[in-house]
Design a protein around this motif. Structure first.
Motif, PDB file in Angstrom:
ATOM      1  N   SER A  16       0.866  -1.176   0.000  1.00  0.00           N
ATOM      2  CA  SER A  16       0.000   0.000   0.000  1.00  0.00           C
ATOM      3  C   SER A  16       0.906   1.230   0.000  1.00  0.00           C
ATOM      4  O   SER A  16       1.324   1.707   1.058  1.00  0.00           O
ATOM      5  N   PRO A  17       1.243   1.743  -1.185  1.00  0.00           N
ATOM      6  CA  PRO A  17       2.276   2.780  -1.283  1.00  0.00           C
ATOM      7  C   PRO A  17       1.961   4.081  -0.556  1.00  0.00           C
ATOM      8  O   PRO A  17       2.851   4.849  -0.275  1.00  0.00           O
ATOM      9  N   PHE A  18       0.705   4.321  -0.205  1.00  0.00           N
ATOM     10  CA  PHE A  18       0.373   5.589   0.434  1.00  0.00           C
ATOM     11  C   PHE A  18       0.073   5.421   1.924  1.00  0.00           C
ATOM     12  O   PHE A  18      -0.332   6.353   2.590  1.00  0.00           O
ATOM     13  N   LYS A  19       0.298   4.224   2.441  1.00  0.00           N
ATOM     14  CA  LYS A  19      -0.019   3.939   3.832  1.00  0.00           C
ATOM     15  C   LYS A  19       0.909   4.680   4.789  1.00  0.00           C
ATOM     16  O   LYS A  19       0.464   5.272   5.756  1.00  0.00           O
ATOM     17  N   ASP A  20       2.204   4.639   4.520  1.00  0.00           N
ATOM     18  CA  ASP A  20       3.195   5.289   5.381  1.00  0.00           C
ATOM     19  C   ASP A  20       3.882   6.401   4.590  1.00  0.00           C
ATOM     20  O   ASP A  20       4.715   6.127   3.726  1.00  0.00           O
ATOM     21  N   PRO A  21       3.563   7.648   4.901  1.00  0.00           N
ATOM     22  CA  PRO A  21       4.095   8.763   4.112  1.00  0.00           C
ATOM     23  C   PRO A  21       5.624   8.824   4.041  1.00  0.00           C
ATOM     24  O   PRO A  21       6.177   9.151   3.001  1.00  0.00           O
ATOM     25  N   ASP A  22       6.314   8.501   5.134  1.00  0.00           N
ATOM     26  CA  ASP A  22       7.767   8.585   5.090  1.00  0.00           C
ATOM     27  C   ASP A  22       8.361   7.469   4.226  1.00  0.00           C
ATOM     28  O   ASP A  22       9.334   7.686   3.495  1.00  0.00           O
ATOM     29  N   VAL A  23       7.754   6.283   4.253  1.00  0.00           N
ATOM     30  CA  VAL A  23       8.213   5.193   3.382  1.00  0.00           C
ATOM     31  C   VAL A  23       7.914   5.551   1.925  1.00  0.00           C
ATOM     32  O   VAL A  23       8.729   5.329   1.034  1.00  0.00           O
ATOM     33  N   PHE A  24       6.742   6.130   1.713  1.00  0.00           N
ATOM     34  CA  PHE A  24       6.378   6.587   0.374  1.00  0.00           C
ATOM     35  C   PHE A  24       7.414   7.597  -0.144  1.00  0.00           C
ATOM     36  O   PHE A  24       7.826   7.539  -1.302  1.00  0.00           O
ATOM     37  N   THR A  25       7.840   8.506   0.723  1.00  0.00           N
ATOM     38  CA  THR A  25       8.832   9.515   0.346  1.00  0.00           C
ATOM     39  C   THR A  25      10.128   8.850  -0.114  1.00  0.00           C
ATOM     40  O   THR A  25      10.684   9.195  -1.153  1.00  0.00           O
ATOM     41  N   ARG A  26      10.597   7.891   0.659  1.00  0.00           N
ATOM     42  CA  ARG A  26      11.813   7.148   0.288  1.00  0.00           C
ATOM     43  C   ARG A  26      11.604   6.466  -1.066  1.00  0.00           C
ATOM     44  O   ARG A  26      12.468   6.522  -1.934  1.00  0.00           O
ATOM     45  N   ASN A  27      10.463   5.836  -1.263  1.00  0.00           N
ATOM     46  CA  ASN A  27      10.197   5.135  -2.522  1.00  0.00           C
ATOM     47  C   ASN A  27      10.103   6.102  -3.705  1.00  0.00           C
ATOM     48  O   ASN A  27      10.520   5.770  -4.813  1.00  0.00           O
ATOM     49  N   LEU A  75      19.450  13.586   1.808  1.00  0.00           N
ATOM     50  CA  LEU A  75      18.241  14.129   1.181  1.00  0.00           C
ATOM     51  C   LEU A  75      17.011  13.335   1.617  1.00  0.00           C
ATOM     52  O   LEU A  75      15.994  13.907   2.016  1.00  0.00           O
ATOM     53  N   ILE A  76      17.111  12.023   1.564  1.00  0.00           N
ATOM     54  CA  ILE A  76      15.992  11.165   1.949  1.00  0.00           C
ATOM     55  C   ILE A  76      15.677  11.327   3.428  1.00  0.00           C
ATOM     56  O   ILE A  76      14.514  11.480   3.818  1.00  0.00           O
ATOM     57  N   HIS A  77      16.713  11.330   4.266  1.00  0.00           N
ATOM     58  CA  HIS A  77      16.511  11.457   5.714  1.00  0.00           C
ATOM     59  C   HIS A  77      15.801  12.771   6.062  1.00  0.00           C
ATOM     60  O   HIS A  77      14.832  12.770   6.840  1.00  0.00           O
ATOM     61  N   VAL A  78      16.259  13.865   5.519  1.00  0.00           N
ATOM     62  CA  VAL A  78      15.653  15.170   5.812  1.00  0.00           C
ATOM     63  C   VAL A  78      14.208  15.199   5.320  1.00  0.00           C
ATOM     64  O   VAL A  78      13.300  15.646   6.037  1.00  0.00           O
ATOM     65  N   SER A  79      13.975  14.691   4.123  1.00  0.00           N
ATOM     66  CA  SER A  79      12.612  14.678   3.571  1.00  0.00           C
ATOM     67  C   SER A  79      11.684  13.788   4.382  1.00  0.00           C
ATOM     68  O   SER A  79      10.538  14.149   4.654  1.00  0.00           O
ATOM     69  N   GLU A  80      12.176  12.619   4.783  1.00  0.00           N
ATOM     70  CA  GLU A  80      11.359  11.725   5.623  1.00  0.00           C
ATOM     71  C   GLU A  80      11.011  12.393   6.950  1.00  0.00           C
ATOM     72  O   GLU A  80       9.887  12.263   7.435  1.00  0.00           O
ATOM     73  N   THR A  81      11.950  13.115   7.516  1.00  0.00           N
ATOM     74  CA  THR A  81      11.708  13.814   8.783  1.00  0.00           C
ATOM     75  C   THR A  81      10.602  14.843   8.619  1.00  0.00           C
ATOM     76  O   THR A  81       9.694  14.935   9.456  1.00  0.00           O
ATOM     77  N   ILE A  82      10.652  15.606   7.541  1.00  0.00           N
ATOM     78  CA  ILE A  82       9.614  16.613   7.276  1.00  0.00           C
ATOM     79  C   ILE A  82       8.262  15.940   7.085  1.00  0.00           C
ATOM     80  O   ILE A  82       7.259  16.345   7.682  1.00  0.00           O
ATOM     81  N   VAL A  83       8.229  14.907   6.261  1.00  0.00           N
ATOM     82  CA  VAL A  83       6.967  14.209   5.985  1.00  0.00           C
ATOM     83  C   VAL A  83       6.430  13.542   7.243  1.00  0.00           C
ATOM     84  O   VAL A  83       5.227  13.537   7.485  1.00  0.00           O
ATOM     85  N   ARG A  84       7.320  13.013   8.067  1.00  0.00           N
ATOM     86  CA  ARG A  84       6.903  12.376   9.323  1.00  0.00           C
ATOM     87  C   ARG A  84       6.197  13.389  10.224  1.00  0.00           C
ATOM     88  O   ARG A  84       5.247  13.056  10.921  1.00  0.00           O
ATOM     89  N   LYS A  85       6.659  14.634  10.204  1.00  0.00           N
ATOM     90  CA  LYS A  85       6.025  15.678  11.014  1.00  0.00           C
ATOM     91  C   LYS A  85       4.627  16.009  10.483  1.00  0.00           C
ATOM     92  O   LYS A  85       3.762  16.433  11.232  1.00  0.00           O
ATOM     93  N   LEU A  86       4.424  15.814   9.180  1.00  0.00           N
ATOM     94  CA  LEU A  86       3.099  16.026   8.595  1.00  0.00           C
ATOM     95  C   LEU A  86       2.210  14.792   8.746  1.00  0.00           C
ATOM     96  O   LEU A  86       0.993  14.879   8.607  1.00  0.00           O
TER      97      LEU A  86
END
Length: 185
Positions: free
Chosen positions: A76-87, A162-173
Motif C-alpha cells: 500500500s504505497p500511500f499507507k506510510d508517508p515517510d516510506v512513500f517519500t523514500r520510494n 536528502l531522503i533522511h531530511v525529507s522523511e523527517t519533514i513528511v513524518r512531522k506532517l
C-alpha cells in the motif's frame, strides 16, 4: 509488432534522446532527428504527429515507470508517508538519466506537475475523502512538489541525507495524514 516497426521506433527514440540531451526541445527539428535515425520524414510522421508528440509520449512513459516503481516497493504505497517519500526518491533515482534528458531546461518543472497529478489521482482512488479536502490537497502538493524539487536541486548532495531530511519533514506532517486515514477506515 513487426520487427521493422520496432527497429524504426527504437531508432527514432534513440535519436530523439541523443538530440534532447544536447539541446532544448524547441530547437530539435524533424529533419535532424530523421537524419540521425536514418529514416525519412514520412516515416517519422507515420509514427508521430511532431517532435512534441514524441516528447510527450516519452515523458508519459517515464512518469508511468516512476509511478510503477513507487507502487512496487510496498503493498500500500500511500499507507506510510515517510516510506512513500523514500520510494519516490528511489523511483526518481532509478530513472535519473532519462528524467534529466526529458525534463531539462524549460521542461524541468513539468515532471513535478505530472507526478503530482498522477500521484494525487492514485491517492484519491485509495482515499476518496482527499478529493474534497483542501487541506489534504495542499499537504499532498507540498509533499510531492517539495520532494521533487528537493531531489532536482540536490542531486549533487548525498542521497541518504536528502531522503533522511525529507522523511523527517513528511513524518512531522504524518499526524494530519494518519488522523484523516483513521477517521475514514
Amino acid at each position: 509488432m513487426d520487427i521493422r516497426i520496432e527497429k524504426t521506433e527504437r531508432a527514432i527514440r534513440n535519436a530523439f534522446l541523443e538530440l534532447r540531451a544536447a539541446k532544448p526541445l524547441e530547437k530539435i527539428t524533424v529533419k535532424e532527428l530523421c537524419s540521425l535515425a536514418c529514416i525519412n520524414k514520412s516515416t517519422f510522421y507515420s509514427h508521430y504527429e511532431d517532435i512534441y508528440a514524441l516528447s510527450q509520449m516519452l515523458e508519459s512513459e517515464t512518469i508511468t515507470t516512476v509511478i510503477k516503481n513507487i507502487s512496487s516497493q510496498q503493498e500500500s504505497p500511500f499507507k506510510d508517508p515517510d516510506v512513500f517519500t523514500r520510494n519516490l526518491y528511489m523511483a526518481l533515482v532509478s530513472n535519473h538519466s532519462l528524467i534529466n534528458i526529458l525534463f531539462s531546461g524549460t521542461e524541468k518543472s513539468h515532471l513535478g506537475d505530472c507526478l503530482e497529478t498522477e500521484l494525487k489521482r492514485l491517492i484519491v482512488e485509495k482515499y476518496p475523502q482527499y478529493e474534497t479536502d483542501p487541506e489534504k490537497d495542499i499537504m499532498l502538493s507540498f509533499c510531492i512538489q517539495g520532494c521533487f524539487h528537493a531531489y532536482l536541486n540536490n542531486q549533487k548532495n548525498d542521497l541518504d541525507t536528502l531522503i533522511h531530511v525529507s522523511e523527517t519533514i513528511v513524518r512531522k506532517l504524518a499526524p494530519l495524514y494518519i488522523e484523516e486515514r483513521r477517521e475514514h477506515e
